[in-house]
Design a protein around this motif. Structure first.
Motif, short mmCIF file in Angstrom:
data_model
loop_
_atom_site.label_atom_id
_atom_site.label_comp_id
_atom_site.label_asym_id
_atom_site.label_seq_id
_atom_site.Cartn_x
_atom_site.Cartn_y
_atom_site.Cartn_z
N TYR A 114 -3.45 7.59 -4.90
CA TYR A 114 -2.95 8.78 -4.21
C TYR A 114 -1.83 9.40 -5.05
O TYR A 114 -1.09 8.70 -5.76
CB TYR A 114 -2.40 8.42 -2.82
N GLY A 128 -7.10 2.43 -3.18
CA GLY A 128 -7.19 3.84 -3.54
C GLY A 128 -5.98 4.34 -4.31
O GLY A 128 -4.89 3.77 -4.24
N SER A 131 0.84 -1.19 0.00
CA SER A 131 0.00 0.00 0.00
C SER A 131 0.87 1.24 0.00
O SER A 131 2.10 1.17 -0.15
CB SER A 131 -0.95 0.00 1.20
N TYR A 169 -7.47 4.30 5.00
CA TYR A 169 -6.64 3.99 3.83
C TYR A 169 -6.22 2.53 3.78
O TYR A 169 -5.89 2.00 2.71
CB TYR A 169 -5.42 4.91 3.78
N THR A 170 -6.23 1.83 4.93
CA THR A 170 -5.88 0.41 4.95
C THR A 170 -7.05 -0.47 4.56
O THR A 170 -6.89 -1.68 4.40
CB THR A 170 -5.40 0.01 6.35
N VAL A 172 -0.35 7.53 3.83
CA VAL A 172 -1.06 8.79 3.58
C VAL A 172 -0.94 9.77 4.75
O VAL A 172 -1.61 10.80 4.75
CB VAL A 172 -2.55 8.53 3.27
N LEU A 208 -6.66 13.06 3.81
CA LEU A 208 -6.32 11.64 3.65
C LEU A 208 -7.13 10.97 2.56
O LEU A 208 -7.10 9.75 2.42
CB LEU A 208 -6.54 10.89 4.98
N CYS A 209 -7.86 11.74 1.76
CA CYS A 209 -8.80 11.16 0.79
C CYS A 209 -8.07 10.55 -0.40
O CYS A 209 -7.03 11.06 -0.84
CB CYS A 209 -9.77 12.23 0.30
N ASP A 210 -8.66 9.50 -0.94
CA ASP A 210 -8.16 8.92 -2.18
C ASP A 210 -8.78 9.65 -3.36
O ASP A 210 -9.82 10.30 -3.25
CB ASP A 210 -8.48 7.43 -2.25
#
Length: 685
Positions: A564, A562, A221, A557-558, A224, A315-317
């Motif tokens: 980034y 997504g 991953s 995020y996990t 973020v 923290l948004c994708d």
């Protein structure tokens, strides 16, 4: 180049290389404990012994022995095997042999090498050495009886992190590694010594006795919790993320990871939103998804587009931000913003808001000016790259902003933007340093942009870059250092006010009647108008959720796949490691489901279709994992009046490194780090 033969394989290696480096180039594995390719050579462990023809008839430590043209090396002869067995016997003389209770068990270099070179008995009958454990703070757990004095931890903290907290006292059998005066490690990169330790002397304190490596599912991953976009591996068991480790990416993070990104993992299971909530009569009550959607739809339908707004968090994708933007477009709203901190970023051109030199390109620069930024707190892994360049080339570094320890020598130029103006007009002595450099570089931080004259600072920094030759077709030396992982991706998507649209400040107060907060946890609730209907979509019950009229539980995020975009504009993709808790769902699916309830169905049903839409909006999203280097062919700068610079000094964008987002604020480990850093003397464990 030198021609070297290793176990019958002939390779050409650079002059000055060691035998061990030549062996790696030939694909021959030589065991080692103290040698690490990113650290200076110590030659402590002697495990890497080899035999060299026409050299003294004795085993030679390959990590520190330079190659010569025509050299013939043997790595597996009776002499070499016996020498390595003898070294292993010495290493195990004082080792406690406590593998069953050691957290390093299963991923331990000493275990692996003992399998090949260890014996089933020891000729050593005396008592083993006993060394008291050291308290290095809330992150690193010590068991110093296991230490084999490889000094990797000392070299990393001193050379890479630049905070020489660790050292060795006494000599020989009495040598001990520690801080001399007991205190917490003062580096934001201290957790990396856990990965470097080849035995179980240094392990993760929060992860102690939690799991064995063979029990864990491993998922690749992207981090973020800052804007560097470090490549990480998420280790999970069942529904729970247990630890996060760095992955190697030479262009981004090499193999390092910041402490917040590594240890804030326990914040993922605390203060979580796991069901929808609706506010009735001033109090929130648990609700179903249908009730939550119906409440939002009833509020939205009578509103005109200019009365509706949306703010995206840090923290948004990219998928969820595009889905929200498309939803707002369908409602006729152009009131969008992703700049929670109010940064005056110019989205007109991509190189106005990216780290254009690239992170790896820092090592090519020969002069640096930092404006309104503290990279050590805002991006510690990137700061380590700056220190690496400074160590190797001695490049001069100037700082406009608060005076602080960045782990390398700097020239403090002042704290006010007027210094920028003086540099542009050749009235400051540091201008000669920048003009004489072949590849000068300027880094502008969010502390310089998140202020009323941020536009002017950005324009002045660009003008200075052009003035000193940092903008050429071969070299782009203008860089913006972000602190939010979602910021560059949002700007790429155009998540900013449209024509006649309202930005964040204009939407607060009573600027809009309806406000959708997508993971926006840095918006002061007191600034939101009393009559504004607020929908909060996120994964933690943090600041944003407290003011909300409807809460929609999203995924961390996990818990989602997504896309980034890091501060240099590199598009990267993270995979889902675990599922969201309770009734929480991935953010883009929530927006897609709500759009159907509203009667404005978004045109994608799968993540693949949404990613095709991403690429349609901006082709850069089709360039996953690859970042081409561009020079600057157009020196026309961002909008901003250089004469309107304020006299107010720059302030730091990040004052508390360990608590900058909902995940780290929910983490008990990060709270312990704050307490350890603010307490003069570290309390006993």
């Amino acid at each position: 180049m030198a021609k070297v033969t290793i176990d019958g394989i002939t390779v050409d290696v650079a002059n000055g290389s060691t035998i061990l480096q030549a062996a790696e180039q030939a694909g021959v594995e030589i065991p080692r404990f103290c040698y690490h390719e990113r650290l200076s050579i110590a030659g402590n462990c002697r495990m890497c012994l080899v035999e060299v023809e026409k050299a003294p008839p004795k085993p030679i430590a390959s990590c520190g022995y330079p190659v010569a043209d025509g050299m013939v090396v043997h790595t597996d002869t009776p002499m070499v095997r016996n020498a390595r067995r003898g070294v292993m016997e010495f290493l195990l003389i004082n080792h406690p042999l406590d593998c069953p209770i050691c957290d390093q068990g299963g991923e331990c270099d000493l275990q692996d090498q003992a399998l090949g070179y260890g014996m089933d008995h020891s000729r050593y009958a005396e008592n083993k050495r006993a060394v008291p454990d050291k308290n290095l703070g809330p992150l690193v757990k010590t068991s110093m009886n296991r230490c084999i004095h490889c000094t990797r931890c000392i070299r990393f903290i001193t050379e890479i992190a630049g905070v020489p907290d660790l050292g060795a006292t006494a000599r020989g059998e009495h040598m001990e590694v520690g801080t001399y005066v007991e205190k917490a490690l003062g580096s934001e990169l201290s957790g990396n010594i856990i990965d470097l330790c080849p035995v179980g002397a240094l392990t993760s304190k929060p992860y102690a006795f939690v799991a064995r490596p063979w029990e864990l599912a491993k998922t690749d991953s992207i981090d973020v919790l800052d804007a560097v976009g470090c490549n990480i591996r998420i280790d999970s068991r069942g529904p729970e993320v247990l630890r996060i480790l760095p992955r190697i990416n030479e262009d981004v993070n090499e193999e390092w990871l910041g402490d917040k990104s590594r240890f804030a993992v326990d914040g993922l299971k605390r203060r979580r939103l796991d069901r929808p909530w609706v506010r009735e009569n001033g109090k929130l009550r648990a609700a179903t998804w249908d009730e939550a959607f119906a409440t939002i739809a009833a509020k939205l339908k009578p509103l005109a587009g200019h009365k509706i707004g949306a703010i995206a968090g840090d923290l948004c994708d990219a998928e969820s931000m595009l889905a929200l933007k498309d939803l707002m477009d369908s409602l006729g709203s152009v009131n969008l913003d992703c700049r929670q901190d109010g940064a005056r970023l110019d989205p007109a051109r991509r190189d106005f808001y990216c780290f254009n030199t690239s992170i790896a390109g820092i090592e090519e620069a020969d002069a640096l000016l930092i404006v309104g930024s503290n990279p050590r707190k805002e991006a510690p892994v990137l700061n380590a790259r700056i220190r690496k360049a400074w160590l190797h080339s001695g490049m001069p570094i100037g700082v406009i902003g608060p005076d602080t320890d960045l782990t390398y020598a700097v020239t403090q130029l002042g704290m006010r933007p007027v210094v920028l103006s003086n540099l542009v007009h050749d009235t400051h002595p540091f201008i000669k340093v920048l003009q004489e450099a072949k590849k000068p570089m300027i880094i502008v931080g969010q502390g310089a942009l998140a202020r009323p004259d941020g536009n002017s600072v950005l324009a002045a920094a660009w003008q200075l870059a052009a003035h000193v030759g940092a903008l050429t077709p071969e070299w782009h030396g203008f860089n913006v250092l972000h602190t939010a992982a979602a910021r560059v991706g949002a700007l790429d998507l155009g998540f900013v006010p449209g024509p006649n649209g309202k930005g964040m400040n204009a939407m607060l107060g009573d600027g809009v009647d309806f406000l959708w907060l997508l993971g926006a946890d840095s918006v002061d609730p007191a600034r939101i108008g009393d009559n504004t209907f607020v929908v909060y979509q996120g994964h933690h019950g943090d600041v944003g959720a407290h003011r909300a009229d409807v809460i929609l539980p999203g995924a961390a995020y996990t818990e989602k796949s997504g896309t980034y975009v890091n501060t240099e504009g590199r598009v990267q993709r993270g995979l889902r490691a675990v599922y969201p808790p309770g009734e929480a769902r991935e953010d883009w699916t929530i927006l897609r489901a709500f759009s159907a309830v509203l009667g404005r169905t978004l045109p994608y049903d799968t993540i693949e279709a949404l990613r095709a839409r991403l690429e349609q909006v901006n082709p850069v999203f089709g360039r996953v994992g690859h970042l081409p280097r561009f020079g600057c062919s157009d020196q026309a700068g961002p909008t901003g009046d250089i004469t309107a610079l304020s006299d107010a000094p720059f302030v730091a964008a990040v004052t508390n490194y360990y608590q900058t987002d909902p995940i780290s604020r929910a983490s008990p480990t990060m709270a312990a780090c704050v307490a350890a850093q603010t307490t003069p003397a570290l309390a006993a464990e």
